[in-house]
Design a protein around this motif. Structure first.
Motif, PDB file in Angstrom:
ATOM      1  N   PHE A 170       0.827  -1.207   0.000  1.00  0.00           N
ATOM      2  CA  PHE A 170       0.000   0.000   0.000  1.00  0.00           C
ATOM      3  C   PHE A 170       0.864   1.262   0.000  1.00  0.00           C
ATOM      4  CE2 PHE A 170      -3.411  -2.650   2.332  1.00  0.00           C
ATOM      5  CZ  PHE A 170      -3.951  -3.066   1.132  1.00  0.00           C
ATOM      6  N   THR A 171       2.019   1.197   0.667  1.00  0.00           N
ATOM      7  CA  THR A 171       2.930   2.338   0.667  1.00  0.00           C
ATOM      8  C   THR A 171       3.465   2.597  -0.738  1.00  0.00           C
ATOM      9  OG1 THR A 171       3.595   1.861   2.958  1.00  0.00           O
ATOM     10  CG2 THR A 171       5.054   3.277   1.650  1.00  0.00           C
ATOM     11  N   VAL A 172       3.846   1.528  -1.426  1.00  0.00           N
ATOM     12  CA  VAL A 172       4.312   1.649  -2.813  1.00  0.00           C
ATOM     13  C   VAL A 172       3.213   2.248  -3.688  1.00  0.00           C
ATOM     14  CG1 VAL A 172       5.016   0.341  -4.856  1.00  0.00           C
ATOM     15  CG2 VAL A 172       6.004  -0.205  -2.623  1.00  0.00           C
ATOM     16  N   ALA A 173       1.980   1.775  -3.503  1.00  0.00           N
ATOM     17  CA  ALA A 173       0.849   2.289  -4.282  1.00  0.00           C
ATOM     18  C   ALA A 173       0.638   3.776  -4.024  1.00  0.00           C
ATOM     19  CB  ALA A 173      -0.422   1.510  -3.952  1.00  0.00           C
ATOM     20  N   ALA A 174       0.785   4.189  -2.758  1.00  0.00           N
ATOM     21  CA  ALA A 174       0.601   5.603  -2.414  1.00  0.00           C
ATOM     22  C   ALA A 174       1.678   6.463  -3.068  1.00  0.00           C
ATOM     23  CB  ALA A 174       0.637   5.773  -0.895  1.00  0.00           C
ATOM     24  N   ILE A 175       2.910   5.983  -3.102  1.00  0.00           N
ATOM     25  CA  ILE A 175       3.998   6.735  -3.745  1.00  0.00           C
ATOM     26  C   ILE A 175       3.712   6.912  -5.234  1.00  0.00           C
ATOM     27  CG2 ILE A 175       6.441   6.645  -4.387  1.00  0.00           C
ATOM     28  CD1 ILE A 175       6.922   5.214  -1.690  1.00  0.00           C
ATOM     29  N   PHE A 176       3.247   5.850  -5.873  1.00  0.00           N
ATOM     30  CA  PHE A 176       2.907   5.956  -7.294  1.00  0.00           C
ATOM     31  C   PHE A 176       1.751   6.939  -7.513  1.00  0.00           C
ATOM     32  CE2 PHE A 176       4.988   1.702  -8.114  1.00  0.00           C
ATOM     33  CZ  PHE A 176       5.941   2.210  -8.984  1.00  0.00           C
ATOM     34  N   SER A 177       0.789   6.959  -6.609  1.00  0.00           N
ATOM     35  CA  SER A 177      -0.328   7.897  -6.739  1.00  0.00           C
ATOM     36  C   SER A 177       0.152   9.342  -6.614  1.00  0.00           C
ATOM     37  CB  SER A 177      -1.395   7.606  -5.677  1.00  0.00           C
ATOM     38  OG  SER A 177      -2.069   6.400  -5.966  1.00  0.00           O
ATOM     39  N   LEU A 178       1.089   9.585  -5.702  1.00  0.00           N
ATOM     40  CA  LEU A 178       1.664  10.932  -5.583  1.00  0.00           C
ATOM     41  C   LEU A 178       2.390  11.318  -6.867  1.00  0.00           C
ATOM     42  CD1 LEU A 178       3.065  10.842  -1.929  1.00  0.00           C
ATOM     43  CD2 LEU A 178       1.213  12.297  -2.789  1.00  0.00           C
ATOM     44  N   MET A 179       3.115  10.371  -7.433  1.00  0.00           N
ATOM     45  CA  MET A 179       3.798  10.623  -8.700  1.00  0.00           C
ATOM     46  C   MET A 179       2.794  10.936  -9.798  1.00  0.00           C
ATOM     47  SD  MET A 179       6.676   7.585  -8.535  1.00  0.00           S
ATOM     48  CE  MET A 179       7.095   7.759 -10.267  1.00  0.00           C
ATOM     49  N   TYR A 180       1.681  10.195  -9.803  1.00  0.00           N
ATOM     50  CA  TYR A 180       0.642  10.415 -10.819  1.00  0.00           C
ATOM     51  C   TYR A 180       0.081  11.836 -10.704  1.00  0.00           C
ATOM     52  CZ  TYR A 180      -3.451   9.568 -13.754  1.00  0.00           C
ATOM     53  OH  TYR A 180      -4.398   9.639 -14.754  1.00  0.00           O
ATOM     54  N   LEU A 181      -0.272  12.254  -9.490  1.00  0.00           N
ATOM     55  CA  LEU A 181      -0.865  13.573  -9.297  1.00  0.00           C
ATOM     56  C   LEU A 181       0.139  14.670  -9.644  1.00  0.00           C
ATOM     57  CD1 LEU A 181      -2.821  12.994  -5.961  1.00  0.00           C
ATOM     58  CD2 LEU A 181      -3.756  13.151  -8.277  1.00  0.00           C
ATOM     59  N   PHE A 182       1.403  14.453  -9.290  1.00  0.00           N
ATOM     60  CA  PHE A 182       2.444  15.441  -9.614  1.00  0.00           C
ATOM     61  C   PHE A 182       2.590  15.587 -11.134  1.00  0.00           C
ATOM     62  CE2 PHE A 182       6.907  16.017 -10.874  1.00  0.00           C
ATOM     63  CZ  PHE A 182       7.154  17.278 -10.352  1.00  0.00           C
ATOM     64  N   LEU A 183       2.711  14.443 -11.811  1.00  0.00           N
ATOM     65  CA  LEU A 183       2.899  14.475 -13.258  1.00  0.00           C
ATOM     66  C   LEU A 183       1.652  15.014 -13.963  1.00  0.00           C
ATOM     67  CD1 LEU A 183       4.719  13.829 -15.644  1.00  0.00           C
ATOM     68  CD2 LEU A 183       3.810  11.494 -15.635  1.00  0.00           C
ATOM     69  N   HIS A 184       0.474  14.645 -13.473  1.00  0.00           N
ATOM     70  CA  HIS A 184      -0.773  15.114 -14.082  1.00  0.00           C
ATOM     71  C   HIS A 184      -0.873  16.637 -13.999  1.00  0.00           C
ATOM     72  CE1 HIS A 184      -5.111  16.030 -14.255  1.00  0.00           C
ATOM     73  NE2 HIS A 184      -5.190  14.972 -15.051  1.00  0.00           N
ATOM     74  N   ARG A 185      -0.510  17.194 -12.843  1.00  0.00           N
ATOM     75  CA  ARG A 185      -0.588  18.651 -12.674  1.00  0.00           C
ATOM     76  C   ARG A 185       0.415  19.361 -13.574  1.00  0.00           C
ATOM     77  NH1 ARG A 185       1.275  21.466  -7.200  1.00  0.00           N
ATOM     78  NH2 ARG A 185       3.252  21.160  -8.301  1.00  0.00           N
ATOM     79  N   LYS A 186       1.634  18.829 -13.637  1.00  0.00           N
ATOM     80  CA  LYS A 186       2.663  19.457 -14.467  1.00  0.00           C
ATOM     81  C   LYS A 186       2.285  19.415 -15.954  1.00  0.00           C
ATOM     82  CE  LYS A 186       5.600  20.648 -11.297  1.00  0.00           C
ATOM     83  NZ  LYS A 186       5.917  22.096 -11.040  1.00  0.00           N
ATOM     84  N   LYS A 208      -0.780  19.260 -17.153  1.00  0.00           N
ATOM     85  CA  LYS A 208      -1.927  20.147 -17.357  1.00  0.00           C
ATOM     86  C   LYS A 208      -1.487  21.595 -17.430  1.00  0.00           C
ATOM     87  CE  LYS A 208      -6.557  21.086 -15.567  1.00  0.00           C
ATOM     88  NZ  LYS A 208      -7.558  20.772 -14.481  1.00  0.00           N
ATOM     89  N   GLU A 209      -0.481  21.939 -16.612  1.00  0.00           N
ATOM     90  CA  GLU A 209       0.022  23.317 -16.604  1.00  0.00           C
ATOM     91  C   GLU A 209       1.106  23.528 -17.663  1.00  0.00           C
ATOM     92  OE1 GLU A 209       1.374  23.849 -12.628  1.00  0.00           O
ATOM     93  OE2 GLU A 209      -0.653  23.974 -11.774  1.00  0.00           O
ATOM     94  N   GLY A 234      -8.236   8.894 -13.980  1.00  0.00           N
ATOM     95  CA  GLY A 234      -7.042   8.477 -13.260  1.00  0.00           C
ATOM     96  C   GLY A 234      -6.704   9.371 -12.083  1.00  0.00           C
ATOM     97  N   LYS A 235      -6.963  10.672 -12.215  1.00  0.00           N
ATOM     98  CA  LYS A 235      -6.666  11.608 -11.131  1.00  0.00           C
ATOM     99  C   LYS A 235      -7.509  11.286  -9.906  1.00  0.00           C
ATOM    100  CE  LYS A 235      -6.656  16.522  -9.962  1.00  0.00           C
ATOM    101  NZ  LYS A 235      -6.971  17.908 -10.440  1.00  0.00           N
ATOM    102  N   LYS A 236      -8.786  10.982 -10.110  1.00  0.00           N
ATOM    103  CA  LYS A 236      -9.658  10.648  -8.984  1.00  0.00           C
ATOM    104  C   LYS A 236      -9.268   9.312  -8.356  1.00  0.00           C
ATOM    105  CE  LYS A 236     -13.777  13.262 -10.369  1.00  0.00           C
ATOM    106  NZ  LYS A 236     -15.232  13.182 -10.721  1.00  0.00           N
TER     107      LYS A 236
END
Length: 276
Positions: free
Chosen positions: A144-160, A162-163, A243-245
């Motif tokens: 679950f920790t690994v999954a959470a790290i990947f989710s943070l990476m996803y949100l970071f990359l998605h925001r970058k 988009k901007e 994917g963001k949600k």
């Protein structure tokens, strides 16, 4: 020399591993995972068949079976039935559930038998049960920790993206599609590990004979954790959630994991050992 204790432990670990592969196949049709799960389960069935055959030979003159022998035969039949169903039908949910029940009965039977000696000197059989329970739970938390790290990476990359803020850091990250797939793979490992850990926890509570322990904050919150990740898997397979949600929900589920690991241990009636 291979003792009965080591043999039972091997069966339990291989049985648990086969369930991980079956869960992977159930969650998302995966022929390779099904083959691995079936192979491991078949190996457990062969080991049990040898035991049953030897046991039957010892009962040629005495047909009075102990409770341990009856429950062992029951789990052997459950595995055999699931292998037959696997051969002729495609009912993945049935295969997973019948073997989850078989796993629980087998663990309850082994660890509830006072004649089964622990494999490590100085332990009693309940220590061994708790050791397996803890290793499975820690494995689930790691996934679950690994999954959470990947989710943070996803949100970071998605925001970058988009901007439209491109950088060398972004270039070194996997694509959003790959990150989402890696997150799913981590959850698909962690969820069944937690389910198996909870199953063994319930077995331990049953052997203790104190049903009130089922309402311990740590136990109750662990079921919330499992429900949160089950919801994530449902949303993932519905393909109606962006994917963001999905990443946000996965992080929310991980918050429940953190609460379960920290807060629940402070008020739990029998999990304070984690802080010792």
């Amino acid at each position: 020399m291979v003792t009965q204790g080591w043999l039972y432990d091997a069966m339990i670990y291989i049985y648990a591993l086969s369930l991980l592969f079956y869960f992977s196949d159930f969650a998302r049709a995966n022929r390779s995972a099904k083959r691995m799960g079936t192979g491991l389960l078949s190996f457990v069935w062969v080991l049990q068949t040898v035991y049953v055959a030897m046991n039957m030979y010892g009962h040629l003159t005495d047909w009075a079976f102990s409770r341990f022998e009856v429950l062992f035969l029951f789990t052997w039949l459950l595995i055999g039935i699931s292998l037959v169903v696997h051969r002729f039908f495609r009912i993945e949910l049935f295969l997973f559930l019948v073997n989850l029940i078989g796993f629980a009965v087998f663990a309850l039977n082994v660890f509830g038998n006072p004649n089964v000696a622990p494999t490590i000197q100085g332990w009693d059989i309940n220590d061994e049960l708790l050791f397996i329970h803890i290793t499975l739970a820690i494995g689930s938390y790691a996934a679950f920790t690994v999954a959470a790290i990947f989710s943070l990476m996803y949100l970071f990359l998605h925001r970058k993206l988009k901007e439209k803020q491109f950088s060398q850091t972004m270039m070194r990250l996997p694509s959003l599609e790959k990150i989402e797939r890696y997150t799913y793979m981590a959850v698909i490992i962690g969820a069944p590990l937690l389910l198996l850990a909870l199953t063994l926890g319930i077995v331990w509570i049953t052997l203790e004979g104190n049903i009130n322990l089922l309402f311990d904050p740590k136990v109750v919150n662990s079921f919330f954790v499992l429900a949160a990740y089950a919801f994530y898997l449902l949303q993932y397979h519905s393909q109606r959630v962006a994917g963001k949600k999905l990443a946000a929900w996965n992080l929310a589920a991980f918050v429940i994991v953190v609460i379960n690991f920290v807060v629940s241990n402070l008020v739990s009636g029998f999990h304070q050992w984690i802080w010792m």
